[in-house]
Design an enzyme around this catalytic site. Structure first.
Site, PDB file in Angstrom:
ATOM      1  CD  GLU A 193      29.450  40.931  20.888  1.00 22.21           C
ATOM      2  OE1 GLU A 193      29.457  42.139  20.638  1.00 22.21           O
ATOM      3  OE2 GLU A 193      30.268  40.393  21.660  1.00 22.21           O
ATOM      4  CG  ASP A 194      30.411  43.580  17.353  1.00 25.92           C
ATOM      5  OD1 ASP A 194      30.479  42.543  18.055  1.00 25.92           O
ATOM      6  OD2 ASP A 194      31.390  44.332  17.188  1.00 25.92           O
ATOM      7  CG  ASP A 238      35.780  35.450  14.948  1.00 27.18           C
ATOM      8  OD1 ASP A 238      35.597  34.863  13.883  1.00 27.18           O
ATOM      9  OD2 ASP A 238      36.907  35.780  15.343  1.00 27.18           O
ATOM     10  CG  PHE A 295      38.750  41.941   9.977  1.00 27.92           C
ATOM     11  CD1 PHE A 295      38.581  41.651  11.322  1.00 27.92           C
ATOM     12  CD2 PHE A 295      38.913  43.265   9.597  1.00 27.92           C
ATOM     13  CE1 PHE A 295      38.590  42.654  12.276  1.00 27.92           C
ATOM     14  CE2 PHE A 295      38.925  44.279  10.538  1.00 27.92           C
ATOM     15  CZ  PHE A 295      38.763  43.973  11.882  1.00 27.92           C
ATOM     16  NE  ARG A 338      34.420  51.208  17.791  1.00 26.31           N
ATOM     17  CZ  ARG A 338      34.619  49.911  18.057  1.00 26.31           C
ATOM     18  NH1 ARG A 338      33.822  49.014  17.537  1.00 26.31           N
ATOM     19  NH2 ARG A 338      35.609  49.535  18.840  1.00 26.31           N
TER      20      ARG A 338
HETATM   21  P1  5GP Z   1      34.780  36.144  19.623  1.00 24.73           P
HETATM   22  O1  5GP Z   1      34.985  36.162  21.107  1.00 24.73           O
HETATM   23  O2  5GP Z   1      33.468  35.501  19.201  1.00 24.73           O
HETATM   24  O3  5GP Z   1      35.959  35.536  18.911  1.00 24.73           O
HETATM   25  O4  5GP Z   1      34.790  37.632  19.101  1.00 24.73           O
HETATM   26  C1  5GP Z   1      33.918  38.563  19.516  1.00 24.73           C
HETATM   27  C2  5GP Z   1      34.451  39.953  19.285  1.00 24.73           C
HETATM   28  O5  5GP Z   1      35.565  39.980  18.366  1.00 24.73           O
HETATM   29  C3  5GP Z   1      33.402  40.801  18.626  1.00 24.73           C
HETATM   30  O6  5GP Z   1      32.577  41.389  19.581  1.00 24.73           O
HETATM   31  C4  5GP Z   1      34.226  41.814  17.872  1.00 24.73           C
HETATM   32  O7  5GP Z   1      34.564  42.874  18.743  1.00 24.73           O
HETATM   33  C5  5GP Z   1      35.479  41.082  17.483  1.00 24.73           C
HETATM   34  N1  5GP Z   1      35.401  40.588  16.099  1.00 24.73           N
HETATM   35  C6  5GP Z   1      35.257  39.307  15.680  1.00 24.73           C
HETATM   36  N2  5GP Z   1      35.224  39.220  14.332  1.00 24.73           N
HETATM   37  C7  5GP Z   1      35.369  40.501  13.886  1.00 24.73           C
HETATM   38  C8  5GP Z   1      35.365  41.073  12.556  1.00 24.73           C
HETATM   39  O8  5GP Z   1      35.247  40.422  11.508  1.00 24.73           O
HETATM   40  N3  5GP Z   1      35.497  42.442  12.525  1.00 24.73           N
HETATM   41  C9  5GP Z   1      35.619  43.204  13.634  1.00 24.73           C
HETATM   42  N4  5GP Z   1      35.737  44.521  13.444  1.00 24.73           N
HETATM   43  N5  5GP Z   1      35.610  42.696  14.875  1.00 24.73           N
HETATM   44  C10 5GP Z   1      35.463  41.349  15.000  1.00 24.73           C
END
Ligand code: 5GP
Length: 183
Positions: free
Chosen positions: A106-107, A110, A159, A172
């Site tokens: 995963e990238d 959050d 972010f 990206r």
């Molecule tokens: P979560 O479900 O953990 O809240 O978020 C996961 C997804 O939210 C990540 O795979 C990503 O696509 C997006 N995301 C969360 N934080 C960021 C951020 O700081 N920048 C970007 N570009 N995407 C984020």
């Protein structure tokens, strides 16, 4: 648009945060950890589209695991610069993972909602094991208490864009990582 190392995407200003060299060093480190843990095994890497595709390409090569496979899945939870709180699966899994050692790539983690939802979905398919590798982890944003098994960088809840991470589909392809500039 670029000025004094700052970049502007969709009217928002971002400042440099992690350089490509630092990213490469940490991706190599995580690759070696995975190589050590999966020595002699044939894991299946599951790249979470779209944001993880750049990290996944570098990470799987850093592991040097010649018999590993890679496949893709897509979830969506973000709109613009924040989480919607709901996680949608957009593209499903094409490979059979029953009895396999799965490593999700995963990238960024959050809130942890996407990670938990994915692991829950995958476990229904009876893999031998599931572990989670992430480029970035924001522990202060967690709503789930989830901690990834492999983490390249732990960062504050700001972010980020670049190296696969987007702002509404843009940025990206930027090789370094940038953080949003606060007013
Ligand atoms: P979560 O479900 O953990 O809240 O978020 C996961 C997804 O939210 C990540 O795979 C990503 O696509 C997006 N995301 C969360 N934080 C960021 C951020 O700081 N920048 C970007 N570009 N995407 C984020």
């Amino acid at each position: 648009m670029q000025k004094d190392n700052q970049i502007v995407v969709d009217g928002l200003t971002f400042i440099p945060y992690l350089k490509r060299e630092e990213i490469a060093t940490q991706v190599e480190r995580v690759g070696k950890e995975i190589a050590r843990d999966y020595e002699g095994k044939q894991p299946i890497f599951l790249c979470v589209l779209t944001g993880a595709f750049v990290f996944a390409a570098d990470l799987i090569r850093a592991t040097g695991l010649n018999e590993a496979k890679i496949t893709f899945i897509r979830y969506k939870s973000y709109e613009g610069t924040s989480s919607t709180g709901t996680v949608k699966q957009i593209i499903g899994l094409s490979d059979d993972i029953a009895g396999r050692d799965v490593i999700i790539i995963e990238d960024i983690v959050d809130t942890g909602l996407t990670a938990c939802r994915m692991i829950e979905d995958l476990k229904k398919q009876n893999p031998a094991s599931v572990r989670f590798a992430t480029l970035l982890f924001k522990p202060e944003s967690s709503q789930t208490g989830f901690t990834p098994d492999y983490i390249a960088f732990t960062i504050p809840p700001k972010f980020i864009i670049g190296y696969g991470l987007d702002l509404d589909g843009k940025a990206r392809n930027i090789p370094d990582i940038y953080v949003i500039k606060e007013a």
